[in-house]
Write an enzyme that holds these catalytic residues in place. Structure first.
Site, mmCIF file in Angstrom:
data_model
loop_
_atom_site.group_PDB
_atom_site.id
_atom_site.type_symbol
_atom_site.label_atom_id
_atom_site.label_comp_id
_atom_site.label_asym_id
_atom_site.label_seq_id
_atom_site.Cartn_x
_atom_site.Cartn_y
_atom_site.Cartn_z
ATOM 1 N N GLU A 1 0.841 -1.220 0.000
ATOM 2 C CA GLU A 1 0.000 0.000 0.000
ATOM 3 C C GLU A 1 0.865 1.255 0.000
ATOM 4 O OE1 GLU A 1 -3.300 -0.066 -0.575
ATOM 5 O OE2 GLU A 1 -2.861 -2.198 -0.760
ATOM 6 N N TRP B 1 -22.575 12.179 -18.362
ATOM 7 C CA TRP B 1 -22.949 12.206 -16.944
ATOM 8 C C TRP B 1 -24.425 12.574 -16.820
ATOM 9 C CZ3 TRP B 1 -19.367 9.876 -14.301
ATOM 10 C CH2 TRP B 1 -18.023 10.020 -14.637
ATOM 11 N N TRP C 1 -16.690 12.152 -11.545
ATOM 12 C CA TRP C 1 -15.743 11.836 -10.470
ATOM 13 C C TRP C 1 -15.076 13.094 -9.930
ATOM 14 C CZ3 TRP C 1 -10.632 13.187 -11.209
ATOM 15 C CH2 TRP C 1 -10.189 13.343 -12.528
ATOM 16 N N TRP D 1 -9.966 8.323 -7.299
ATOM 17 C CA TRP D 1 -11.209 8.635 -8.012
ATOM 18 C C TRP D 1 -11.190 8.097 -9.431
ATOM 19 C CZ3 TRP D 1 -15.881 9.716 -6.453
ATOM 20 C CH2 TRP D 1 -16.029 10.094 -5.129
HETATM 21 C C1 LIG Z 1 -11.912 7.556 -4.103
HETATM 22 C C2 LIG Z 1 -10.657 7.464 -3.274
HETATM 23 C C3 LIG Z 1 -10.025 8.636 -2.835
HETATM 24 C C4 LIG Z 1 -8.848 8.575 -2.075
HETATM 25 N N1 LIG Z 1 -8.252 9.749 -1.658
HETATM 26 C C5 LIG Z 1 -7.119 9.700 -0.936
HETATM 27 C C6 LIG Z 1 -6.489 10.895 -0.491
HETATM 28 O O1 LIG Z 1 -6.911 12.019 -0.796
HETATM 29 N N2 LIG Z 1 -5.365 10.788 0.285
HETATM 30 C C7 LIG Z 1 -4.836 9.563 0.616
HETATM 31 O O2 LIG Z 1 -3.809 9.517 1.305
HETATM 32 N N3 LIG Z 1 -5.393 8.420 0.180
HETATM 33 C C8 LIG Z 1 -6.517 8.442 -0.566
HETATM 34 N N4 LIG Z 1 -7.103 7.267 -0.974
HETATM 35 C C9 LIG Z 1 -6.401 5.985 -0.731
HETATM 36 C C10 LIG Z 1 -6.756 5.249 0.586
HETATM 37 O O3 LIG Z 1 -8.139 5.172 0.737
HETATM 38 C C11 LIG Z 1 -6.148 5.910 1.810
HETATM 39 O O4 LIG Z 1 -4.779 6.151 1.616
HETATM 40 C C12 LIG Z 1 -6.302 4.993 3.040
HETATM 41 O O5 LIG Z 1 -7.650 4.711 3.263
HETATM 42 C C13 LIG Z 1 -5.706 5.681 4.238
HETATM 43 O O6 LIG Z 1 -5.891 4.920 5.373
HETATM 44 P P1 LIG Z 1 -4.663 4.238 6.112
HETATM 45 O O7 LIG Z 1 -3.615 5.254 6.376
HETATM 46 O O8 LIG Z 1 -5.208 3.502 7.276
HETATM 47 O O9 LIG Z 1 -4.158 3.243 5.001
HETATM 48 P P2 LIG Z 1 -3.318 1.883 5.088
HETATM 49 O O10 LIG Z 1 -4.159 0.822 4.493
HETATM 50 O O11 LIG Z 1 -2.785 1.671 6.440
HETATM 51 O O12 LIG Z 1 -2.148 2.149 4.047
HETATM 52 C C14 LIG Z 1 -0.907 2.748 4.435
HETATM 53 C C15 LIG Z 1 -0.633 3.976 3.593
HETATM 54 O O13 LIG Z 1 -0.510 3.621 2.216
HETATM 55 C C16 LIG Z 1 -1.031 4.660 1.406
HETATM 56 N N5 LIG Z 1 -2.137 4.136 0.608
HETATM 57 C C17 LIG Z 1 -2.970 3.131 0.924
HETATM 58 N N6 LIG Z 1 -3.834 2.893 -0.084
HETATM 59 C C18 LIG Z 1 -3.545 3.789 -1.046
HETATM 60 C C19 LIG Z 1 -4.082 4.050 -2.332
HETATM 61 N N7 LIG Z 1 -5.093 3.329 -2.834
HETATM 62 N N8 LIG Z 1 -3.549 5.050 -3.065
HETATM 63 C C20 LIG Z 1 -2.523 5.773 -2.586
HETATM 64 N N9 LIG Z 1 -1.970 5.566 -1.382
HETATM 65 C C21 LIG Z 1 -2.472 4.589 -0.620
HETATM 66 C C22 LIG Z 1 -1.514 5.760 2.335
HETATM 67 O O14 LIG Z 1 -0.498 6.725 2.450
HETATM 68 C C23 LIG Z 1 -1.728 5.007 3.632
HETATM 69 O O15 LIG Z 1 -1.613 5.830 4.759
HETATM 70 C C24 LIG Z 1 -8.286 7.311 -1.745
HETATM 71 C C25 LIG Z 1 -8.933 6.140 -2.197
HETATM 72 C C26 LIG Z 1 -10.094 6.219 -2.929
HETATM 73 C C27 LIG Z 1 -10.758 4.938 -3.380
#
Ligand SMILES: Cc1cc2nc3c(=O)[nH]c(=O)nc-3n(C[C@H](O)[C@H](O)[C@H](O)COP(=O)(O)OP(=O)(O)OC[C@H]3O[C@@H](n4cnc5c(N)ncnc54)[C@H](O)[C@@H]3O)c2cc1C
Length: 481
Positions: A276, A307, A362, A385
């Site tokens: 991740e 849309w 989106w 998104w």
């Molecule tokens: C529609 C949508 C919008 C999102 N917008 C953001 C946003 O603005 N900022 C954001 O940080 N994340 C975003 N995410 C990705 C993800 O949802 C979050 O990073 C995650 O939920 C953060 O929780 P965590 O720190 O417990 O993640 P964990 O699961 O603990 O992951 C560890 C770290 O990995 C990174 N990470 C994890 N998943 C993703 C991913 N899919 N893409 C990029 N990095 C990721 C984050 O930095 C996160 O803190 C988005 C996902 C979706 C589907």
């Protein structure tokens, strides 16, 4: 001659593993750690309300940390270049260091500032604090940027041992006494009406909290991540995203913690979590190489997607307020509003619902997230998104439309998450918690719910709206021919 050096802090609000700070300290007699508040230069992506709230806490914490080492944070407000020049003129600084940002607006601004300050005769150096690898260091065999995550991450994963973190300094040279700094309160980052109680309860911004949280997660919970990360009712993920966004902790430190405790970060049980961190790298890789993806689909065929036109405002408002009548969607949107964060599985569900069942663009969802997430990050948000809308790199195919009822039944089996955020549904049995409109009326009466009065009826029919989305997608398919 005594050397005065500026450390221009932005989204790298930490002492640990901070390459710009370390480089600034070489041969430095007077260090000026500076934060310039310049939201106009971030337009159209100036930090939203939830991010500003976090930033206030993060700057407070950074100032405190600097003071324990004999320094302090100098806060300025105004156009970045003009403010930096003012500080140079007032202090005779000869050098400036900062850590790089990768979004298109910051890159453009920083490039211009670098050139201008060099023309003024300053030594200017930028560094990498926020990524494992620079976006230009990772390329396909043909030297092209990656568009597929698996191949991108394979290449990164083979090099993870190359990126050890730097230690925090033990002491810092003092800043000059004479320089006027703005009190942090004057930046007006905190809300004037106190809507932030839920965020204050949920979060502690700052480096100390980030390091503690990362240590606790890596020590106690990382091994359960693969099984629990999709269950929104549980604290199965790290919740490090806002800390990472503001640079209160860097990915190299997280990786070092993982390695210290568990050995190889690319092996079980820690690989699913480290991957991740890889998605975060991939998001930055994409935004660097495809800067238009903040507003336009990477897959340009999707520009033709029709849309919804009728009733779009009402639908968008219902989604934003958590009043769509679909419990998992509403629970997610209310968690977001209340805490500034939403579980990843639910982010995917609400994004699919907005872009496919409601057929709203989106970009409208990304904007709402931008204003309400404490971890709002242009790279990750654009990727998330576009992935959900099916128009990005390595995206879920458009026709794979999440069914929010089935997602709820699978990932929130006992409805704990929905009951927490939609308490008006709390007395429904598990069987109906994800689709209350199908419950027999006697049962609804017993649970004290009248659909349409206590909880909304679904704003769209899930089956019909799914079919309408697939029909709209035909336009995209033919645009590709
Ligand atoms: C529609 C949508 C919008 C999102 N917008 C953001 C946003 O603005 N900022 C954001 O940080 N994340 C975003 N995410 C990705 C993800 O949802 C979050 O990073 C995650 O939920 C953060 O929780 P965590 O720190 O417990 O993640 P964990 O699961 O603990 O992951 C560890 C770290 O990995 C990174 N990470 C994890 N998943 C993703 C991913 N899919 N893409 C990029 N990095 C990721 C984050 O930095 C996160 O803190 C988005 C996902 C979706 C589907």
């Amino acid at each position: 001659m005594p050397s005065t050096v500026i450390l221009w802090l932005r989204r790298d609000l930490r002492l640990d593993d901070n390459p710009a700070l370390q480089a600034a300290l070489h041969g430095c007699d007077t260090l000026l750690p500076v934060y310039v508040h310049d939201p106009d230069s971030d337009a159209p992506w100036a930090p939203g309300a939830a991010s500003r709230w976090w930033l206030h806490g993060s700057l407070t914490s950074m100032d405190r940390a600097l003071r324990t080492l004999g320094s302090r944070l100098l806060i300025a407000r105004g156009e970045s270049l003009a403010e930096l020049r003012r500080i140079v003129a007032a202090t005779g600084a000869t050098r400036i260091h900062w850590n790089r940002l990768y979004d298109p607006t910051s890159r453009k601004r920083d490039g211009q500032i670098k050139q201008a300050l060099r023309t003024d005769g300053l030594r200017v150096e930028s560094h990498n604090a926020s990524l494992l690898f620079e976006p230009w260091e990772i390329a396909t065999g043909n030297g092209e940027p990656y568009r597929v995550f698996t191949a991108f991450w394979r290449r990164c994963a083979a090099r993870l041992s190359e990126v050890p973190p730097l230690r925090a300094p033990a002491a810092l040279p003092p800043p000059p006494d004479s320089l006027d700094a703005l009190p942090l309160e004057r930046l007006g980052l905190l809300p004037t009406i106190p809507w932030d109680a839920g965020m204050r309860e949920a979060w502690t911004p700052g480096e100390t909290a980030a390091l503690e949280q990362a240590r606790a997660f890596v020590h106690d919970r990382i091994q359960g991540y693969a099984n629990e990360r999709d269950l929104p009712a549980q604290a199965g993920t790290s919740a490090l995203s806002p800390h990472l966004h503001f640079g209160e902790i860097g990915p190299r430190r997280i990786l070092a913690m993982v390695r210290e405790q568990w050995g190889d970060p690319s092996a079980d049980p820690v690989e699913p979590f480290v991957r991740e961190i890889g998605w975060r790298e991939f998001a930055h890789h994409l935004i660097y190489h495809y800067p238009h993806t903040t507003d336009e689909p990477l897959d340009r065929r999707f520009a033709a997607l029709p849309w919804r036109e009728d009733d779009a405002d009402r639908m968008l408002r219902a989604w934003q307020r958590g009043a769509t009548g679909i419990p998992l969607v509403d629970a997610g949107m209310r968690q977001l509003w209340h805490t500034g964060w939403m579980h990843n599985r639910v982010r995917m569900v609400v994004a699919s619902f907005l872009t496919k069942n409601l057929r709203l663009p989106w970009q409208a969802g990304a904007r709402w997230f931008w204003d309400t997430l404490v971890d709002a990050d242009l790279a990750a948000n654009s990727l998330g998104w576009q992935w959900s809308a099916g128009c990005g790199a390595d995206a879920a195919p458009y026709f794979r439309i999440f069914n929010p009822v089935l997602q709820g039944e699978r990932f929130d089996k006992t409805g704990t998450y929905v009951r927490r955020w939609c308490p008006e549904l709390a007395r429904l049995p598990d069987k109906y918690i994800h689709q209350p409109w199908t419950a027999p009326s006697a049962l609804l009466d017993h649970a004290g719910i009248r659909i349409g009065r206590d909880y909304p009826a679904p704003i769209v029919d899930l089956k019909a709206s799914r079919e309408a989305a697939l029909a709209a997608y035909e336009v995209v398919k033919s645009a590709g021919r």
